[in-house]
Design an enzyme around this catalytic site. Structure first.
Site, mmCIF file in Angstrom:
data_model
loop_
_atom_site.group_PDB
_atom_site.id
_atom_site.type_symbol
_atom_site.label_atom_id
_atom_site.label_comp_id
_atom_site.label_asym_id
_atom_site.label_seq_id
_atom_site.Cartn_x
_atom_site.Cartn_y
_atom_site.Cartn_z
ATOM 1 N N HIS B 79 0.844 -1.197 0.000
ATOM 2 C CA HIS B 79 0.000 0.000 0.000
ATOM 3 C C HIS B 79 0.882 1.250 0.000
ATOM 4 O O HIS B 79 0.677 2.171 -0.801
ATOM 5 C CB HIS B 79 -0.917 -0.012 1.215
ATOM 6 C CG HIS B 79 -1.587 1.312 1.496
ATOM 7 N ND1 HIS B 79 -2.576 1.826 0.694
ATOM 8 C CD2 HIS B 79 -1.403 2.240 2.476
ATOM 9 C CE1 HIS B 79 -2.973 2.999 1.174
ATOM 10 N NE2 HIS B 79 -2.269 3.282 2.249
ATOM 11 N N SER B 171 12.557 8.975 -11.617
ATOM 12 C CA SER B 171 12.389 10.245 -10.898
ATOM 13 C C SER B 171 13.532 11.204 -11.173
ATOM 14 O O SER B 171 13.319 12.409 -11.323
ATOM 15 C CB SER B 171 12.324 9.999 -9.392
ATOM 16 O OG SER B 171 11.164 9.312 -9.066
ATOM 17 N N THR B 329 6.624 26.669 7.290
ATOM 18 C CA THR B 329 5.318 26.095 6.967
ATOM 19 C C THR B 329 4.205 26.999 7.478
ATOM 20 O O THR B 329 3.191 27.207 6.801
ATOM 21 C CB THR B 329 5.190 24.688 7.576
ATOM 22 O OG1 THR B 329 6.379 23.962 7.287
ATOM 23 C CG2 THR B 329 3.997 23.951 7.002
#
Lengths: 295, 538
Positions: B79, B171, B329
């Site tokens: 997953h 990538s 952030t």
């Protein structure tokens, strides 16, 4: 497809990328199958890996041939040239980071894990309960860990063959630079001599490295199995040797292209890319010589 | 300007090729390759999602009901690998492929053939990875982080390692292409500090990718040689250390989590101004905050390893370094809110997802701040609190941003409007059920339920059942998403305008909808008032 003033260049479609994806897949699929084959079993892994690897060689040949033909046809403008340069620079940076992982492993095991296993600082209990007899040391007599994995071994003396190899690579960096200056000055004969010399030096380096490996395996009992010393030694020098081999092949191809007259005084990115790559393997070697051999 | 951008000067390669194989397998077109990436990503999203359904079904009740423990572990591992490397990352690369050239006025990516290779490696890498589910020995089951010595016991290690090598190559090439495109292909007048924030976020993400994917390749290569070639990198008896793997892995792993969120920041910074009808607040601060986050991501990796037995000095350093990240952030969150402040807001589906992102990602950020505290982390480590934390930043963060971007740009890609009604149904189902799914997991974790186990104490039963119900419904809600996208692409009758959204700024809205196969074959003329963030003070 003619170029117009101020227009961008976009290359025509090509089947090489999809071919590349297929042959890369075949190579690693074959390798994975081969690694997982039971001892004595003859799986199809080796066949697939061989097909994939030959495919990769053909793919490189074909892809580069089409790019070289386009370049010779004058299709690449200054902007494409800059894109190629950036591509090569960042590719080399990614290679630097790849070696960084292995240098990191070397520094960590030398500075932390081996001393800790010997009871220093953090690892006092591990040492006491598991390996009370182990005296930490790097190199011979400790570098293969408390389990003495791979048995006693000796290290390669830095001031023999490795020093010679250092001089060889440094010289080759000089010769490739002389060849570059000669190319810019338009002296093709001089380019061929000094680039040929660089190829020769690269080949000698690879030969000497192979010789060193034979000596390590047969006389020093230093193998890939010699604990973490052997692991870091052979993985670092091995990957570097692989890069020198690749670089030498690339230089040899560039030599042939110089012979074929592919490069002009101000249009020779292929030459420069390979020269950058060569300097990069040279710098990596200096790190290896310092941290793997001398210290 | 729209017409100047699409002047038909190159008859030879104008318009999409009619041959299916030529168009999709040999493409050098950033839009087609972007589409391929996005379709691949959506497929992987459903494959990885089906694994999550297995996990939530097994955890519906305490005790073992549906699957064997080993299979459960395969599901948690796969997953994660499928969602990270198959769903989230390719979705961002696909969005970057589609939008970056349109946003900077370039005709295509800088290295179009390499672009095609970057994509086509991925399906093969995933065939390799997913094939292990059907091979004797099974799929990797030691967690996506593949810690030794556990991962070394897996028969399928070689397949996983080579699949990761391939994904890494893909990538790196994709990132090189994006850097070369942004630095080399901008239209004249598109200065670096006039670029849309999405482009900036991808430029910085690409640096991160090139810096850390090779490190992951090195780490898994050491796993491979430890298992098959007798090296001792992670074997204490040979002088190595399993913790060494964790250091190398997380040197990759922490920048990797920002690789999965920085482009999301970029997307939100495009959408919020559009639907606030205001330029973004603090453009430069937004750009520098992304750069600061990227820099900090390199010096915080050991906060994933607080419980492994690090020296005290290391724990303190990594704790404070990690807490520092909340400064840039926070700047971003405040700037998004300030962009909305006083704007004339409308709440179309992309904006709804963007606002949900800001709120729910911030929750994930706060739980991350809690995890940054070493003493607290000793309690939270390897519990469902961590699972809740990273699903808030990855699902309501990255995945919501990708969905927002899809709704935002889908009309530009297809030339048709999606169904706003079903988009909103999808949004409300997603945002409610994702919280039903993940919010209780905070409490499970704080109460001590460990992650990656198929069975648990009956004390955790109720919250797990709630979480599983939320999980099934969230999973089902995503079928609406697929339905909306398919409807928009093939069946929608409502044509999209060139400037799809009233408040949208930027070059991508100056080309027709759908964007023609080739755009900006001649560099466009750039007018500052058309750019997303208005006039930037020097």
């Amino acid at each position: 497809m003619g170029q117009q003033q101020g227009a961008y260049f976009v290359p025509v479609k090509s089947y090489w990328p999809i071919v590349a994806a297929v042959v890369m897949f075949l190579t690693v699929f074959g390798a994975a199958h081969w690694l997982n084959a039971e001892p004595g079993e003859t799986g199809f892994g080796k066949t697939v890996i061989t097909v994939g690897f030959i495919g990769i060689l053909l793919m490189f040949f074909g892809w580069f041939r089409s790019v070289i033909n386009e370049s010779l046809a004058g299709k690449y403008d200054a902007q494409v040239d800059r894109s190629f340069r950036m591509g090569m620079m960042w590719f080399i940076f990614s290679e630097v980071m790849f070696f960084g992982a292995f240098f990191g492993a070397l520094f960590y095991t030398r500075m932390f894990s081996v001393p800790w296993l010997g009871g220093e600082g953090h690892g006092v209990l591990t040492h006491q309960f598991l390996w009370g007899d182990y005296a930490a040391a790097w190199g011979a007599g400790g570098g293969n860990g408390p389990g003495n994995i791979g048995g006693n071994f000796q290290t390669v003396a830095p001031w023999g063959l490795p020093l010679l190899n250092t001089l060889i690579l440094l010289t080759s960096s000089v010769t490739v630079t002389i060849a570059h200056h000669a190319l810019k000055a338009g002296h093709r004969g001089k380019v061929l001599v000094f680039l040929g010399l660089t190829v020769l030096l690269g080949a000698v380096f690879v030969y000497a490295q192979a010789h060193e490996y034979m000596e390590a395996y047969h006389e020093l009992n230093l193998t890939l199995h010699s604990g973490v010393y052997g692991s870091t030694f052979f993985m670092l020098t091995g990957f570097h040797g692989l890069h020198v081999t690749l670089g030498t092949i690339m230089l040899a191809i560039i030599w042939l292209r110089v012979l074929a007259g592919h490069f002009s005084r101000d249009h020779h990115f292929g030459f420069e890319a390979v020269a950058w790559y060569w300097h990069f393997v040279d710098v990596v070697w200096l790190g290896l010589f310092m941290f793997v051999y001398i210290l | 300007m729209a017409h100047a951008a699409t002047h038909d000067h190159h008859d030879a390669h104008h318009g999409a090729p009619s041959n299916f194989f030529t168009r999709w397998f040999m493409s050098t077109n950033h839009k087609d390759i972007g589409t391929l990436y996005l379709i691949f990503s959506l497929t992987a999203f459903f494959i990885g999602g089906s694994f999550a359904m297995v996990i939530r079904a097994e955890l519906f009740k305490p005790g073992m009901q549906l699957v064997q423990p080993y299979f459960f572990n395969e599901m948690t591992t796969m997953h994660a690998l499928v969602m990270i490397f198959g769903a989230i990352m390719p979705a961002f690369v696909g969005l970057g492929n589609w939008m970056i050239p349109l946003m900077i006025g370039a005709p295509d990516m800088a290295l179009p053939r390499m672009n095609n290779l970057s994509f086509w490696i991925l399906p093969f890498a995933f065939v390799l990875l997913l094939s292990t589910l059907f091979l004797p020995g099974g799929a990797p089951a030691g967690g996506w982080t593949m810690y030794p010595p556990l991962s070394l016991q897996s028969g399928s290690l070689a397949y996983a390692v080579f699949a990761i090598h391939l994904m890494g190559i893909s990538s790196i090439m994709g990132a090189i292409n994006i850097i070369a495109t942004i630095l080399n292909m901008r239209a004249p007048g598109m200065d670096l500090l006039k670029m849309p924030v999405f482009v900036w976020s991808w430029l910085i993400t690409a640096f991160l990718l090139i810096a850390v994917m090779p490190v992951l390749a090195g780490a898994v290569t050491m796993l491979l040689t430890d298992k098959y070639f007798g090296t001792s990198f992670f074997n204490a008896a040979g002088g190595g250390d399993p913790v060494l793997y964790q250091h190398i892995f997380w040197f990759f792993g922490h920048p990797e989590v920002y690789i999965m969120i920085l482009p999301a920041f970029g997307i939100i910074s495009e959408i919020v101004p559009t639907f606030s009808r205001k330029p973004i607040f603090g453009y430069k601060a937004m750009v520098f905050a992304i750069a600061a986050i990227a820099f900090l991501s390199f010096i915080v990796w050991a906060h994933h390893m607080f419980a492994v037995g690090l020296p005290l000095g290391a724990e303190i350093f990594f704790m404070y370094a990690t807490m520092l990240i909340s400064v840039p952030t926070g700047i971003k969150v405040f700037n998004w809110v300030s962009t909305m402040w006083g704007g004339s807001l409308t709440f179309e589906t992309p904006m709804l997802f963007a606002i949900a992102f800001i709120i729910l990602f911030t929750i994930g950020g706060f739980s991350g701040l809690m995890l940054a505290l070493v003493p607290a982390d000793f309690q939270y480590h390897d519990t469902y609190f961590v699972v809740a934390h990273f699903h808030y930043v990855l699902v309501t963060g990255a995945a919501f941003a990708i969905m927002a971007a899809t709704y935002y740009w889908l009309p530009k890609w297809t030339g048709q409007m999606y169904s706003e009604f079903w988009g909103k149904v999808h949004f409300w189902c997603s945002v409610i059920f994702v919280n039903v799914l993940f919010f209780p997991q905070h409490f499970l974790g704080l109460a001590g339920m460990p992650r990656r186990i198929p069975d648990y104490n009956v004390a955790f039963a109720d919250f797990n059942m709630i979480s599983s119900i939320g999980g099934f419904l969230f999973g089902a809600s995503q079928l609406i998403f697929a339905g909306v996208v398919i409807h928009c692409a093939f069946f929608s009758k409502k044509k999209a305008a060139d400037r799809v959204w009233e408040g949208a700024r930027g070059l991508e809205w100056t080309v027709p909808s759908p964007a023609p196969h080739h755009t900006f074959e001649l560099p466009p003329v750039i007018h500052d008032d058309e750019l997303a963030h208005g006039h930037v003070e020097d």
